[in-house]
Motif scaffolding. Structure first.
Motif, PDB file in Angstrom:
ATOM      1  N   GLY A 191     -24.174  94.768 -59.954  1.00  0.00           N
ATOM      2  CA  GLY A 191     -22.841  95.331 -60.120  1.00  0.00           C
ATOM      3  C   GLY A 191     -21.709  94.355 -59.887  1.00  0.00           C
ATOM      4  N   LYS A 192     -22.025  93.107 -59.542  1.00  0.00           N
ATOM      5  CA  LYS A 192     -20.991  92.113 -59.254  1.00  0.00           C
ATOM      6  C   LYS A 192     -20.501  91.388 -60.500  1.00  0.00           C
ATOM      7  CE  LYS A 192     -21.420  93.063 -54.933  1.00  0.00           C
ATOM      8  NZ  LYS A 192     -20.407  93.908 -54.268  1.00  0.00           N
ATOM      9  N   SER A 193     -21.196  91.557 -61.605  1.00  0.00           N
ATOM     10  CA  SER A 193     -20.792  90.941 -62.878  1.00  0.00           C
ATOM     11  C   SER A 193     -21.515  91.648 -64.016  1.00  0.00           C
ATOM     12  CB  SER A 193     -21.138  89.448 -62.900  1.00  0.00           C
ATOM     13  OG  SER A 193     -21.009  88.915 -64.206  1.00  0.00           O
ATOM     14  N   ARG A 194     -20.872  91.701 -65.181  1.00  0.00           N
ATOM     15  CA  ARG A 194     -21.531  92.291 -66.343  1.00  0.00           C
ATOM     16  C   ARG A 194     -22.720  91.444 -66.782  1.00  0.00           C
ATOM     17  NH1 ARG A 194     -18.440  94.055 -69.740  1.00  0.00           N
ATOM     18  NH2 ARG A 194     -19.796  94.029 -71.567  1.00  0.00           N
ATOM     19  N   TYR A 195     -22.764  90.183 -66.317  1.00  0.00           N
ATOM     20  CA  TYR A 195     -23.849  89.290 -66.715  1.00  0.00           C
ATOM     21  C   TYR A 195     -24.996  89.285 -65.704  1.00  0.00           C
ATOM     22  CZ  TYR A 195     -20.284  87.779 -69.988  1.00  0.00           C
ATOM     23  OH  TYR A 195     -19.319  87.757 -70.975  1.00  0.00           O
ATOM     24  N   TRP A 196     -24.934  90.193 -64.728  1.00  0.00           N
ATOM     25  CA  TRP A 196     -26.044  90.334 -63.788  1.00  0.00           C
ATOM     26  C   TRP A 196     -27.330  90.669 -64.516  1.00  0.00           C
ATOM     27  CZ3 TRP A 196     -29.067  94.685 -62.904  1.00  0.00           C
ATOM     28  CH2 TRP A 196     -29.926  94.632 -61.791  1.00  0.00           C
ATOM     29  N   ILE A 197     -27.235  91.465 -65.574  1.00  0.00           N
ATOM     30  CA  ILE A 197     -28.422  91.896 -66.313  1.00  0.00           C
ATOM     31  C   ILE A 197     -29.186  90.702 -66.886  1.00  0.00           C
ATOM     32  CG2 ILE A 197     -27.221  92.193 -68.537  1.00  0.00           C
ATOM     33  CD1 ILE A 197     -29.992  94.494 -67.084  1.00  0.00           C
ATOM     34  N   PHE A 221     -23.115  84.222 -57.868  1.00  0.00           N
ATOM     35  CA  PHE A 221     -24.243  84.905 -57.231  1.00  0.00           C
ATOM     36  C   PHE A 221     -24.887  84.016 -56.166  1.00  0.00           C
ATOM     37  CE2 PHE A 221     -25.166  87.457 -61.374  1.00  0.00           C
ATOM     38  CZ  PHE A 221     -24.088  88.278 -61.100  1.00  0.00           C
ATOM     39  N   ILE A 222     -25.104  82.753 -56.531  1.00  0.00           N
ATOM     40  CA  ILE A 222     -25.734  81.798 -55.617  1.00  0.00           C
ATOM     41  C   ILE A 222     -24.894  81.650 -54.342  1.00  0.00           C
ATOM     42  CG2 ILE A 222     -26.304  79.350 -55.279  1.00  0.00           C
ATOM     43  CD1 ILE A 222     -28.340  80.628 -57.015  1.00  0.00           C
ATOM     44  N   GLU A 223     -23.585  81.539 -54.534  1.00  0.00           N
ATOM     45  CA  GLU A 223     -22.682  81.365 -53.392  1.00  0.00           C
ATOM     46  C   GLU A 223     -22.659  82.617 -52.516  1.00  0.00           C
ATOM     47  OE1 GLU A 223     -17.970  80.285 -52.515  1.00  0.00           O
ATOM     48  OE2 GLU A 223     -18.786  80.159 -54.562  1.00  0.00           O
TER      49      GLU A 223
END
Length: 376
Positions: free
Chosen positions: A185-191, A301-303
């Motif tokens: 849910g933190k980015s549309r590109y999480w998927i 995400f990594i951070e």
């Protein structure tokens, strides 16, 4: 035909010579080529050059610079995709032409090639980058030999650049699943990251995946197109074997359905402004996502998770590592990844396998115990 045999030559004695009809500096232009094994080979080469002259696309190898030959050679490569052409042009601009560009094609020798390779090592390029640039030069020089512009490819006399195996970066299953939970849910590109971990698909395959490529009932997806770094939707995949079906877990199907609900809502919201490419991973307006956008989300995400630094592609390796830990057969893994053969998969991931010798020894003990029990 103007072909002749040099009786004093120890090998490849045939040659040809003829005048083109052009006058330069008060002299008739002459073309001469040596080093043919047979008269027929010399005649064929002579005929090809005459044809090129008649078409107006002939150039004299003793005069043309290597950079100009490379430009013409690349222009003739109609089999290359736009992305590959861009890659070749970048290599020419940054690595090849600065070292070899001003050398006449006919004067290129093995020392020039070694200097070219050394220059890339001095720039501290990676093994794959050096090998790729060398391969471009090697392919072009092979083409020059086939066109009888040079007699031999000087690259054949140098040690070919090798790719050293790097330590493969993978996450442990527990960390990978926790990472997905924390970043959901933190980015549309999480998927995209989710699919990489759960399916082992390549980034371009993930970005090219369409909803129509997913069979929700049978829990499979079909890889039939990719998206390039330039956001071009390209039919097919990396190789013929990469066009494949991938089985999906129940949780993956559930997650994809949740994501599809969001995409359908965006289609309604933007109406005619929405560019419907039917993509699973897309921009707000439905267009292909850029690799840069996915990368920026990945970095965040990594951070956020303070995760060990790995590349997005390493998620593919992580997927394989998880399958191996679960005892999945290498043949199944190979098919899932879209490799051309199981030997390719073993070469890349064989070191991740548990100690099969130790397992084999234990199985012998188990067999002995079983047989002893039946005797009693």
């Amino acid at each position: 035909m103007p072909t002749y045999k040099d009786e004093n030559a120890k090998k490849n004695p045939w040659y040809f010579v003829f005048y083109t009809g052009e006058i330069k500096n008060g002299k008739r232009e002459r073309i001469k080529r040596r080093g043919f094994k047979t008269k027929k080979a010399a005649e064929a080469a002579e005929a090809e050059i005459r044809t090129s002259i008649n078409k107006g696309d002939y150039y004299e190898p003793t005069k043309i610079m290597f950079k100009d030959f490379m430009k013409e050679w690349l222009k003739s490569r109609h089999d290359l995709s736009p992305e590959t052409v861009d890659l070749y042009e970048t290599n020419l601009r940054l690595y090849i032409n600065p070292v070899l560009g001003e050398v006449p094609l006919s004067k290129i020798n093995s020392l020039h090639i070694e200097q070219f390779i050394n220059s890339m090592h001095e720039k501290e390029l990676g093994d794959w980058s050096i090998k790729r640039a060398f391969s471009i030069v090697n392919a072009a020089l092979n083409a020059a030999v086939r066109k009888d512009l040079i007699n031999k490819n000087p690259s054949n006399k140098v040690s070919k650049p090798k790719v050293r195996r790097k330590v493969m970066a993978v996450w442990e299953p527990e960390f990978a699943f926790d990472f997905l939970e924390q970043t959901k849910g933190k980015s549309r590109y999480w998927i995209a990251a989710y699919l990489a971990i759960m399916t082992g698909m390549r980034q371009g395959e993930i970005l090219g995946l369409r909803w129509t490529d997913i069979d929700f009932d049978n829990k499979t997806l079909h890889i039939q197109q990719t998206v390039t770094k330039n956001r071009r939707i390209k039919e097919g995949a990396k190789t013929q074997s990469s066009v494949r079906s991938v089985a999906l877990s129940t949780d993956t199907i559930k997650t994809l359905k949740e994501h599809r609900a969001i995409i359908l809502q965006e289609r309604l919201q933007y109406g005619e402004e929405y560019h419907n490419h039917d993509l699973v991973v897309c921009t707000n307006f439905g267009g292909p996502a850029t690799t840069r956008s996915v990368y920026k989300a990945w970095e965040r995400f990594i951070e956020k998770c303070k995760a060990p630094k790995i590349t997005f592609h390493d998620l593919r390796h992580t997927h394989v590592s998880m399958l191996i830990k679960q005892g999945v057969h290498m043949k199944v893994i190979s098919e899932r990844l879209g490799h051309s053969s199981i030997s390719v998969t073993m070469d890349i991931y064989g070191h991740l396998l548990p100690n099969m010798q130790e397992q084999a020894a234990e199985l012998i003990d188990q067999l002995n115990t079983k047989l002893s029990g039946t005797k009693e």
